[in-house]
Design a protein around this motif. Structure first.
Motif, PDB file in Angstrom:
ATOM      1  N   ARG A 118     -55.348  64.831 -10.410  1.00  0.00           N
ATOM      2  CA  ARG A 118     -56.804  64.842 -11.022  1.00  0.00           C
ATOM      3  C   ARG A 118     -57.496  63.759 -11.380  1.00  0.00           C
ATOM      4  O   ARG A 118     -58.666  63.626 -11.037  1.00  0.00           O
ATOM      5  CB  ARG A 118     -56.810  65.891 -11.783  1.00  0.00           C
ATOM      6  N   PRO A 119     -56.760  62.734 -12.428  1.00  0.00           N
ATOM      7  CA  PRO A 119     -57.712  61.876 -12.912  1.00  0.00           C
ATOM      8  C   PRO A 119     -58.014  60.884 -11.894  1.00  0.00           C
ATOM      9  O   PRO A 119     -59.246  60.235 -11.871  1.00  0.00           O
ATOM     10  CB  PRO A 119     -56.602  61.382 -13.942  1.00  0.00           C
ATOM     11  N   VAL A 120     -57.137  60.616 -10.724  1.00  0.00           N
ATOM     12  CA  VAL A 120     -57.621  59.827  -9.711  1.00  0.00           C
ATOM     13  C   VAL A 120     -58.809  60.403  -8.930  1.00  0.00           C
ATOM     14  O   VAL A 120     -59.765  59.751  -8.512  1.00  0.00           O
ATOM     15  CB  VAL A 120     -56.361  59.634  -8.863  1.00  0.00           C
ATOM     16  N   ARG A 121     -58.600  61.853  -8.682  1.00  0.00           N
ATOM     17  CA  ARG A 121     -59.684  62.402  -7.805  1.00  0.00           C
ATOM     18  C   ARG A 121     -61.139  62.282  -8.688  1.00  0.00           C
ATOM     19  O   ARG A 121     -61.858  61.865  -8.057  1.00  0.00           O
ATOM     20  CB  ARG A 121     -59.452  63.650  -7.521  1.00  0.00           C
ATOM     21  N   ASP A 122     -60.895  62.266 -10.081  1.00  0.00           N
ATOM     22  CA  ASP A 122     -62.137  62.297 -10.748  1.00  0.00           C
ATOM     23  C   ASP A 122     -62.594  61.159 -10.701  1.00  0.00           C
ATOM     24  O   ASP A 122     -64.120  60.760 -10.486  1.00  0.00           O
ATOM     25  CB  ASP A 122     -61.837  62.701 -12.203  1.00  0.00           C
ATOM     26  N   ASP A 123     -61.980  59.876 -10.775  1.00  0.00           N
ATOM     27  CA  ASP A 123     -62.160  58.441 -10.647  1.00  0.00           C
ATOM     28  C   ASP A 123     -62.938  58.378  -9.227  1.00  0.00           C
ATOM     29  O   ASP A 123     -63.821  57.713  -8.966  1.00  0.00           O
ATOM     30  CB  ASP A 123     -61.305  57.521 -10.816  1.00  0.00           C
ATOM     31  N   LEU A 124     -62.302  58.786  -8.270  1.00  0.00           N
ATOM     32  CA  LEU A 124     -62.764  58.480  -7.048  1.00  0.00           C
ATOM     33  C   LEU A 124     -64.311  59.422  -6.644  1.00  0.00           C
ATOM     34  O   LEU A 124     -65.147  58.738  -6.087  1.00  0.00           O
ATOM     35  CB  LEU A 124     -61.716  59.363  -5.985  1.00  0.00           C
ATOM     36  N   LEU A 125     -64.251  60.441  -7.287  1.00  0.00           N
ATOM     37  CA  LEU A 125     -65.747  61.061  -7.241  1.00  0.00           C
ATOM     38  C   LEU A 125     -66.593  60.309  -7.682  1.00  0.00           C
ATOM     39  O   LEU A 125     -67.861  60.193  -7.464  1.00  0.00           O
ATOM     40  CB  LEU A 125     -65.442  62.602  -7.830  1.00  0.00           C
ATOM     41  N   HIS A 126     -66.348  59.991  -8.970  1.00  0.00           N
ATOM     42  CA  HIS A 126     -67.406  59.078  -9.620  1.00  0.00           C
ATOM     43  C   HIS A 126     -67.664  57.769  -9.081  1.00  0.00           C
ATOM     44  O   HIS A 126     -68.826  57.369  -8.972  1.00  0.00           O
ATOM     45  CB  HIS A 126     -66.640  58.471 -11.132  1.00  0.00           C
ATOM     46  N   SER A 127     -66.823  57.140  -8.115  1.00  0.00           N
ATOM     47  CA  SER A 127     -67.114  56.004  -7.524  1.00  0.00           C
ATOM     48  C   SER A 127     -67.881  56.316  -6.308  1.00  0.00           C
ATOM     49  O   SER A 127     -68.694  55.475  -5.744  1.00  0.00           O
ATOM     50  CB  SER A 127     -65.556  55.276  -6.884  1.00  0.00           C
ATOM     51  N   VAL A 128     -67.713  57.473  -5.602  1.00  0.00           N
ATOM     52  CA  VAL A 128     -68.596  57.996  -4.525  1.00  0.00           C
ATOM     53  C   VAL A 128     -69.988  58.198  -4.992  1.00  0.00           C
ATOM     54  O   VAL A 128     -71.009  57.627  -4.465  1.00  0.00           O
ATOM     55  CB  VAL A 128     -67.934  59.427  -3.892  1.00  0.00           C
ATOM     56  N   ARG A 129     -70.124  58.859  -6.330  1.00  0.00           N
ATOM     57  CA  ARG A 129     -71.630  58.850  -6.784  1.00  0.00           C
ATOM     58  C   ARG A 129     -72.167  57.605  -6.976  1.00  0.00           C
ATOM     59  O   ARG A 129     -73.329  57.274  -6.595  1.00  0.00           O
ATOM     60  CB  ARG A 129     -71.510  59.600  -7.978  1.00  0.00           C
ATOM     61  N   LEU A 130     -71.524  56.601  -7.457  1.00  0.00           N
ATOM     62  CA  LEU A 130     -72.051  55.183  -7.703  1.00  0.00           C
ATOM     63  C   LEU A 130     -72.382  54.433  -6.366  1.00  0.00           C
ATOM     64  O   LEU A 130     -73.369  53.863  -6.110  1.00  0.00           O
ATOM     65  CB  LEU A 130     -71.023  54.415  -8.584  1.00  0.00           C
ATOM     66  N   LEU A 131     -71.364  54.530  -5.500  1.00  0.00           N
ATOM     67  CA  LEU A 131     -71.622  54.164  -3.876  1.00  0.00           C
ATOM     68  C   LEU A 131     -72.788  54.591  -3.425  1.00  0.00           C
ATOM     69  O   LEU A 131     -73.790  53.796  -2.845  1.00  0.00           O
ATOM     70  CB  LEU A 131     -70.274  54.311  -3.352  1.00  0.00           C
ATOM     71  N   LEU A 132     -73.170  55.785  -3.426  1.00  0.00           N
ATOM     72  CA  LEU A 132     -74.267  56.559  -2.857  1.00  0.00           C
ATOM     73  C   LEU A 132     -75.337  56.531  -3.620  1.00  0.00           C
ATOM     74  O   LEU A 132     -76.650  57.141  -3.240  1.00  0.00           O
ATOM     75  CB  LEU A 132     -73.913  58.083  -2.294  1.00  0.00           C
ATOM     76  N   GLY A 133     -75.068  56.507  -5.091  1.00  0.00           N
ATOM     77  CA  GLY A 133     -76.211  56.724  -5.961  1.00  0.00           C
ATOM     78  C   GLY A 133     -76.621  58.253  -5.848  1.00  0.00           C
ATOM     79  O   GLY A 133     -78.048  58.199  -6.103  1.00  0.00           O
ATOM     80  N   THR A 134     -75.858  59.038  -5.630  1.00  0.00           N
ATOM     81  CA  THR A 134     -76.485  60.589  -5.757  1.00  0.00           C
ATOM     82  C   THR A 134     -75.633  61.380  -6.335  1.00  0.00           C
ATOM     83  O   THR A 134     -74.465  60.976  -7.105  1.00  0.00           O
ATOM     84  CB  THR A 134     -76.592  61.031  -4.138  1.00  0.00           C
TER      85      THR A 134
ATOM     86  N   VAL B 285     -55.933  48.648   0.131  1.00  0.00           N
ATOM     87  CA  VAL B 285     -56.422  47.791  -0.838  1.00  0.00           C
ATOM     88  C   VAL B 285     -57.984  48.158  -1.170  1.00  0.00           C
ATOM     89  O   VAL B 285     -58.398  48.469  -2.255  1.00  0.00           O
ATOM     90  CB  VAL B 285     -56.768  46.600  -0.320  1.00  0.00           C
ATOM     91  N   TRP B 286     -58.390  48.653   0.133  1.00  0.00           N
ATOM     92  CA  TRP B 286     -59.985  49.342  -0.202  1.00  0.00           C
ATOM     93  C   TRP B 286     -60.075  50.446  -0.886  1.00  0.00           C
ATOM     94  O   TRP B 286     -61.060  50.610  -1.730  1.00  0.00           O
ATOM     95  CB  TRP B 286     -60.524  49.560   1.216  1.00  0.00           C
ATOM     96  N   VAL B 287     -59.123  51.638  -0.648  1.00  0.00           N
ATOM     97  CA  VAL B 287     -58.919  52.999  -1.532  1.00  0.00           C
ATOM     98  C   VAL B 287     -58.567  52.665  -2.709  1.00  0.00           C
ATOM     99  O   VAL B 287     -59.597  52.983  -3.654  1.00  0.00           O
ATOM    100  CB  VAL B 287     -57.715  53.746  -0.775  1.00  0.00           C
ATOM    101  N   VAL B 288     -57.968  51.627  -3.217  1.00  0.00           N
ATOM    102  CA  VAL B 288     -57.646  51.301  -4.767  1.00  0.00           C
ATOM    103  C   VAL B 288     -58.735  50.618  -5.199  1.00  0.00           C
ATOM    104  O   VAL B 288     -59.373  50.914  -6.224  1.00  0.00           O
ATOM    105  CB  VAL B 288     -56.350  50.427  -4.836  1.00  0.00           C
ATOM    106  N   SER B 289     -59.518  49.734  -4.731  1.00  0.00           N
ATOM    107  CA  SER B 289     -60.914  49.175  -5.263  1.00  0.00           C
ATOM    108  C   SER B 289     -61.994  50.211  -5.192  1.00  0.00           C
ATOM    109  O   SER B 289     -62.894  50.250  -6.312  1.00  0.00           O
ATOM    110  CB  SER B 289     -61.227  48.031  -4.108  1.00  0.00           C
ATOM    111  N   LEU B 290     -62.009  51.172  -4.342  1.00  0.00           N
ATOM    112  CA  LEU B 290     -62.982  52.155  -4.490  1.00  0.00           C
ATOM    113  C   LEU B 290     -62.686  53.075  -5.661  1.00  0.00           C
ATOM    114  O   LEU B 290     -63.608  53.487  -6.562  1.00  0.00           O
ATOM    115  CB  LEU B 290     -63.100  53.179  -3.302  1.00  0.00           C
ATOM    116  N   VAL B 291     -61.567  53.512  -5.996  1.00  0.00           N
ATOM    117  CA  VAL B 291     -61.062  54.263  -7.101  1.00  0.00           C
ATOM    118  C   VAL B 291     -61.281  53.692  -8.323  1.00  0.00           C
ATOM    119  O   VAL B 291     -61.726  54.168  -9.522  1.00  0.00           O
ATOM    120  CB  VAL B 291     -59.665  54.476  -7.132  1.00  0.00           C
ATOM    121  N   ALA B 292     -61.410  52.399  -8.184  1.00  0.00           N
ATOM    122  CA  ALA B 292     -61.512  51.504  -9.685  1.00  0.00           C
ATOM    123  C   ALA B 292     -62.959  51.312  -9.998  1.00  0.00           C
ATOM    124  O   ALA B 292     -63.409  50.917 -10.984  1.00  0.00           O
ATOM    125  CB  ALA B 292     -60.878  50.173  -9.383  1.00  0.00           C
TER     126      ALA B 292
END
Length: 265
Positions: free
Chosen positions: A51-67, A136-143
């Motif tokens: 779950r912590p990784v999924r939460d980081d991924l979700l936060h990263s998607v929000r930053l990526l899309l700005g939504t 590597v892209w998935v890891v960078s996205l999560v970060a």
């Protein structure tokens, strides 16, 4: 390796390069592959993450899309893990999603090779590079979420960290997918253009994308959000194609080439 017709103004050579790589066709192809292949892979991988990784991924998607809001809630529903997700996907389903996602990496490789006017590498020589890039892209996205917070140092430092990582990612991406056939320093202009462009675009997306998503969903339902996301992806990859292609042209400029040669000594 100079470009033919180097005596022409830089603007003319840039236009010729963009026409040669067919910028809109290539951007649309990358956007389609990202939507049809990379997104399902991302959902499949996230479903099995803690779950912590999924939460980081979700936060990263929000930053990526700005939504945020309803669109992000749907992403959260899709990435919820646990036994249900494991039963739905299965190991074979995740492997199929990963293999399908290499279609995007192959398209990205074609962009790099076309920009540098290089022949295609042999499949056996580059096949391992496609899943490595995805990993590597998935890891960078999560970060991205952690980088944005800058470990508590503030948004300005966070933005600079995101910019640095984006430039490094696109620098390494070109080197990896070109199989090391172009010197590192020659790839730097394209990395700076691409990394800077995508970070600026993602930051600016917050000004228009949430409202556009809401309006398109209200008018056309789920189909409207699909069209909006595809439009966002096409613009995103137009920036990527522009950065990689024009970076090659800039790397062949006499003054910049001499500067890069000096740095390599």
């Amino acid at each position: 390796m100079p470009i033919a017709g180097a005596a022409r103004p830089l603007a003319g050579r840039v236009v010729q390069q963009l026409v040669r790589v067919t910028i809109l066709d290539m951007a649309t192809r990358l956007a389609a592959q990202a939507f049809l292949a990379v997104l399902p892979m991302l959902i499949a991988v996230a479903s099995f993450c803690p779950r912590p990784v999924r939460d980081d991924l979700l936060h990263s998607v929000r930053l990526l899309l700005g939504t945020h809001g309803a669109a992000l809630a749907r992403v959260r529903e899709l990435t919820e893990g646990g036994d249900t997700a494991a039963h739905s996907w299965g190991v074979s389903g995740v492997l199929v999603a990963l293999l399908s996602a290499t279609a995007f990496t192959r398209a990205l490789q074609r962009l790099c090779e076309r920009s540098w006017e290089l022949p295609r590498s042999g499949v056996l020589y580059v096949v391992w590079r496609w899943p490595v890039w995805l990993l590597v892209w998935v890891v960078s996205l999560v970060a991205q979420g952690t980088l944005h917070r800058a470990f508590g140092a503030g948004p300005v430092i966070g933005y600079l960290l995101q910019l640095t990582v984006a430039v490094l990612m696109w620098w390494w991406t070109q080197h990896l997918l070109l199989a090391g056939r172009v010197p590192w320093l020659s790839l730097l202009p394209g990395a700076v253009l691409t990394g800077g462009g995508v970070v600026a675009y993602c930051a600016a997306s917050g000004l228009w994308l949430p409202r556009t998503l809401r309006m398109s969903t209200e008018r056309y339902g789920a189909l409207g959000s699909v069209f909006t996301l595809l439009t966002w992806l096409i613009v995103f990859f137009t920036i990527v194609v522009f950065g990689v292609a024009v970076g090659r042209t800039l790397a062949q400029e006499e003054a910049l080439r001499r500067r890069l040669d000096d740095l390599s000594r």
